[in-house]
Design a protein around this motif. Structure first.
Motif, PDB file in Angstrom:
ATOM      1  N   ASP A  10     -14.205  -7.279   8.202  1.00  0.00           N
ATOM      2  CA  ASP A  10     -15.174  -6.355   7.613  1.00  0.00           C
ATOM      3  C   ASP A  10     -14.658  -5.664   6.358  1.00  0.00           C
ATOM      4  O   ASP A  10     -15.072  -4.560   6.030  1.00  0.00           O
ATOM      5  N   TYR A  11     -13.759  -6.313   5.639  1.00  0.00           N
ATOM      6  CA  TYR A  11     -13.298  -5.768   4.363  1.00  0.00           C
ATOM      7  C   TYR A  11     -14.314  -6.092   3.281  1.00  0.00           C
ATOM      8  O   TYR A  11     -14.746  -7.248   3.145  1.00  0.00           O
ATOM      9  N   ARG A  12     -14.699  -5.092   2.533  1.00  0.00           N
ATOM     10  CA  ARG A  12     -15.625  -5.265   1.420  1.00  0.00           C
ATOM     11  C   ARG A  12     -15.004  -4.636   0.181  1.00  0.00           C
ATOM     12  O   ARG A  12     -14.895  -3.405   0.098  1.00  0.00           O
ATOM     13  N   PRO A  13     -14.590  -5.440  -0.807  1.00  0.00           N
ATOM     14  CA  PRO A  13     -13.916  -4.893  -1.992  1.00  0.00           C
ATOM     15  C   PRO A  13     -14.682  -3.768  -2.664  1.00  0.00           C
ATOM     16  O   PRO A  13     -14.095  -2.799  -3.121  1.00  0.00           O
ATOM     17  N   ALA A  14     -16.001  -3.855  -2.689  1.00  0.00           N
ATOM     18  CA  ALA A  14     -16.796  -2.825  -3.366  1.00  0.00           C
ATOM     19  C   ALA A  14     -16.714  -1.493  -2.652  1.00  0.00           C
ATOM     20  O   ALA A  14     -16.972  -0.449  -3.241  1.00  0.00           O
ATOM     21  N   ALA A  15     -16.332  -1.517  -1.375  1.00  0.00           N
ATOM     22  CA  ALA A  15     -16.278  -0.282  -0.593  1.00  0.00           C
ATOM     23  C   ALA A  15     -14.900   0.345  -0.582  1.00  0.00           C
ATOM     24  O   ALA A  15     -14.660   1.322   0.098  1.00  0.00           O
ATOM     25  N   GLU A  16     -13.952  -0.236  -1.358  1.00  0.00           N
ATOM     26  CA  GLU A  16     -12.601   0.323  -1.380  1.00  0.00           C
ATOM     27  C   GLU A  16     -12.601   1.740  -1.922  1.00  0.00           C
ATOM     28  O   GLU A  16     -13.428   2.119  -2.743  1.00  0.00           O
ATOM     29  N   HIS A  17     -11.654   2.524  -1.446  1.00  0.00           N
ATOM     30  CA  HIS A  17     -11.473   3.867  -1.991  1.00  0.00           C
ATOM     31  C   HIS A  17     -10.940   3.771  -3.416  1.00  0.00           C
ATOM     32  O   HIS A  17     -10.379   2.756  -3.828  1.00  0.00           O
ATOM     33  N   ASP A  57       0.801  -1.229   0.000  1.00  0.00           N
ATOM     34  CA  ASP A  57       0.000   0.000   0.000  1.00  0.00           C
ATOM     35  C   ASP A  57       0.832   1.276   0.000  1.00  0.00           C
ATOM     36  O   ASP A  57       0.284   2.369  -0.140  1.00  0.00           O
ATOM     37  N   LEU A  58       2.133   1.147   0.183  1.00  0.00           N
ATOM     38  CA  LEU A  58       2.970   2.345   0.293  1.00  0.00           C
ATOM     39  C   LEU A  58       3.302   2.916  -1.084  1.00  0.00           C
ATOM     40  O   LEU A  58       3.632   2.180  -2.012  1.00  0.00           O
ATOM     41  N   SER A  59       3.226   4.228  -1.183  1.00  0.00           N
ATOM     42  CA  SER A  59       3.635   4.897  -2.412  1.00  0.00           C
ATOM     43  C   SER A  59       5.160   4.909  -2.484  1.00  0.00           C
ATOM     44  O   SER A  59       5.847   4.592  -1.498  1.00  0.00           O
ATOM     45  N   LEU A  60       5.674   5.305  -3.630  1.00  0.00           N
ATOM     46  CA  LEU A  60       7.126   5.402  -3.784  1.00  0.00           C
ATOM     47  C   LEU A  60       7.699   6.416  -2.788  1.00  0.00           C
ATOM     48  O   LEU A  60       8.750   6.170  -2.176  1.00  0.00           O
ATOM     49  N   ALA A  61       7.004   7.532  -2.601  1.00  0.00           N
ATOM     50  CA  ALA A  61       7.474   8.540  -1.650  1.00  0.00           C
ATOM     51  C   ALA A  61       7.482   7.991  -0.226  1.00  0.00           C
ATOM     52  O   ALA A  61       8.410   8.245   0.554  1.00  0.00           O
ATOM     53  N   GLU A  62       6.457   7.224   0.125  1.00  0.00           N
ATOM     54  CA  GLU A  62       6.390   6.647   1.472  1.00  0.00           C
ATOM     55  C   GLU A  62       7.475   5.604   1.688  1.00  0.00           C
ATOM     56  O   GLU A  62       8.052   5.506   2.772  1.00  0.00           O
ATOM     57  N   LEU A  63       7.766   4.831   0.650  1.00  0.00           N
ATOM     58  CA  LEU A  63       8.848   3.856   0.755  1.00  0.00           C
ATOM     59  C   LEU A  63      10.195   4.556   0.919  1.00  0.00           C
ATOM     60  O   LEU A  63      11.049   4.107   1.688  1.00  0.00           O
ATOM     61  N   PRO A  65      -2.323 -10.920   0.945  1.00  0.00           N
ATOM     62  CA  PRO A  65      -2.677  -9.828   1.870  1.00  0.00           C
ATOM     63  C   PRO A  65      -3.990 -10.069   2.596  1.00  0.00           C
ATOM     64  O   PRO A  65      -4.927 -10.654   2.053  1.00  0.00           O
ATOM     65  N   VAL A  66      -4.035  -9.585   3.825  1.00  0.00           N
ATOM     66  CA  VAL A  66      -5.265  -9.530   4.618  1.00  0.00           C
ATOM     67  C   VAL A  66      -5.603  -8.060   4.774  1.00  0.00           C
ATOM     68  O   VAL A  66      -4.785  -7.281   5.271  1.00  0.00           O
ATOM     69  N   ARG A  67      -6.792  -7.666   4.351  1.00  0.00           N
ATOM     70  CA  ARG A  67      -7.183  -6.263   4.392  1.00  0.00           C
ATOM     71  C   ARG A  67      -8.259  -6.023   5.440  1.00  0.00           C
ATOM     72  O   ARG A  67      -9.079  -6.901   5.715  1.00  0.00           O
ATOM     73  N   SER A  81     -10.931  -0.644   6.114  1.00  0.00           N
ATOM     74  CA  SER A  81     -10.537   0.539   5.353  1.00  0.00           C
ATOM     75  C   SER A  81      -9.974   0.183   3.977  1.00  0.00           C
ATOM     76  O   SER A  81      -9.746   1.063   3.157  1.00  0.00           O
ATOM     77  N   GLY A  82      -9.733  -1.108   3.749  1.00  0.00           N
ATOM     78  CA  GLY A  82      -9.150  -1.540   2.490  1.00  0.00           C
ATOM     79  C   GLY A  82      -7.643  -1.623   2.522  1.00  0.00           C
ATOM     80  O   GLY A  82      -7.018  -2.053   1.553  1.00  0.00           O
TER      81      GLY A  82
END
Length: 276
Positions: free
Chosen positions: A261-268, A158-164, A216-218, A221-222
């Motif tokens: 409570d992860y729901r793929p349809a509810a992902e951002h 989930d980390l962006s290049l900047a975060e990495l 991965p386990v989400r 929040s996704g």
């Protein structure tokens, strides 16, 4: 073990008075007494007011209490809430994950693990051992480098290049095997391929004789909350079994995600992980 259950001759040796007082101070706050003054706390704890001020200053600095009513009284701070949330989250994750790990182990007959990320490390929080001659070298609480492990790669997805780059500011990453990415850019490209694939299967990434399947386990929040994996001796992998085993690991990880409570349809909406 509480103070009351310790033998009297050991209480003086092992109990830290300052820590005990600080924890007792925090326990004085309640729904009924949500704010308390230093004078009231000193009276309740039966310690000098100067001692209470030192305790409060320390706890305030760490975010466990905060001033209110113009600084005359105190209430619990956000750090207490974070501790409670972390406890509930870890309890939920491990308690929900344990039966799934055991079932996965029974299905594939290899050790299975559940790990979370703590900064640049992965931490094993649950483990299910298979009754085979192969013995895993990790235990619950074991820490390994995230960038150099298959499970860690999943946790970095989930980390962006900047975060990495913020997490790994050095120009060269520490190398543990021939497969270890040498730079943050290499690591980022690797974990983005993993993200698109939905799982990782690799032989000898951290240890030459070990292969790992991880997914991965989400959480609700996704975001990736954990990684579930199976550890297999590289020499024993049957190519015809790999496909079904990968699907079993992915299914177990997806099931734990649903329990969280992860729901793929509810992902951002998809974000640009290449952002600087």
């Amino acid at each position: 073990m509480s103070k009351a259950t310790l033998p009297e001759d050991l209480q003086e040796k092992y109990i830290v008075p300052g820590l005990e007082r600080g924890l007792r101070l925090l326990c004085e706050f309640s729904r009924k007494d949500s704010t308390l003054s230093a004078a009231e706390l000193a009276r309740r704890l039966q310690v000098p007011r100067s001692t209470v001020f030192r305790l409060l200053t320390t706890l305030e600095m760490m975010g466990f209490v905060e001033r209110t009513d113009g600084g005359r009284e105190f209430r619990l701070g956000m750090a207490v809430l974070r501790l409670g949330f972390e406890y509930l989250a870890s309890l939920e994750l491990t308690e929900l994950g344990r039966p799934l790990l055991d079932r996965l182990r029974d299905d594939i007959h290899y050790p299975c693990n559940l790990v979370v990320r703590d900064g640049r490390s992965i931490v094993y929080v649950a483990k299910s051992v298979a009754p085979t001659p192969f013995a895993s070298s990790v235990n619950v609480g074991t820490r390994l480098p995230a960038h150099a492990t298959v499970l860690g790669r999943v946790l970095l997805e989930d980390l962006s290049l900047a975060e990495l780059r913020e997490l790994y500011p050095e120009s060269q990453l520490e190398v543990f095997s021939e497969s270890t990415p040498r730079t943050v850019e290499q690591l980022f490209e690797m974990v983005q391929h993993d993200r698109q694939r939905g799982y990782v299967l690799q032989e000898g990434f951290f240890e030459a004789s070990i292969s790992t399947i991880a997914a991965p386990v989400r959480d609700r929040s996704g975001k990736v909350a954990a990684a579930m994996g199976a550890t297999i001796p590289a020499s024993r992998i049957d190519p015809e079994q790999l496909g079904p085993m990968v699907e079993q690991v992915r299914h177990a990880a997806d099931e734990l995600s649903r329990l969280l409570d992860y729901r793929p349809a509810a992902e951002h909406k998809v974000v640009n992980l290449y952002r600087e």
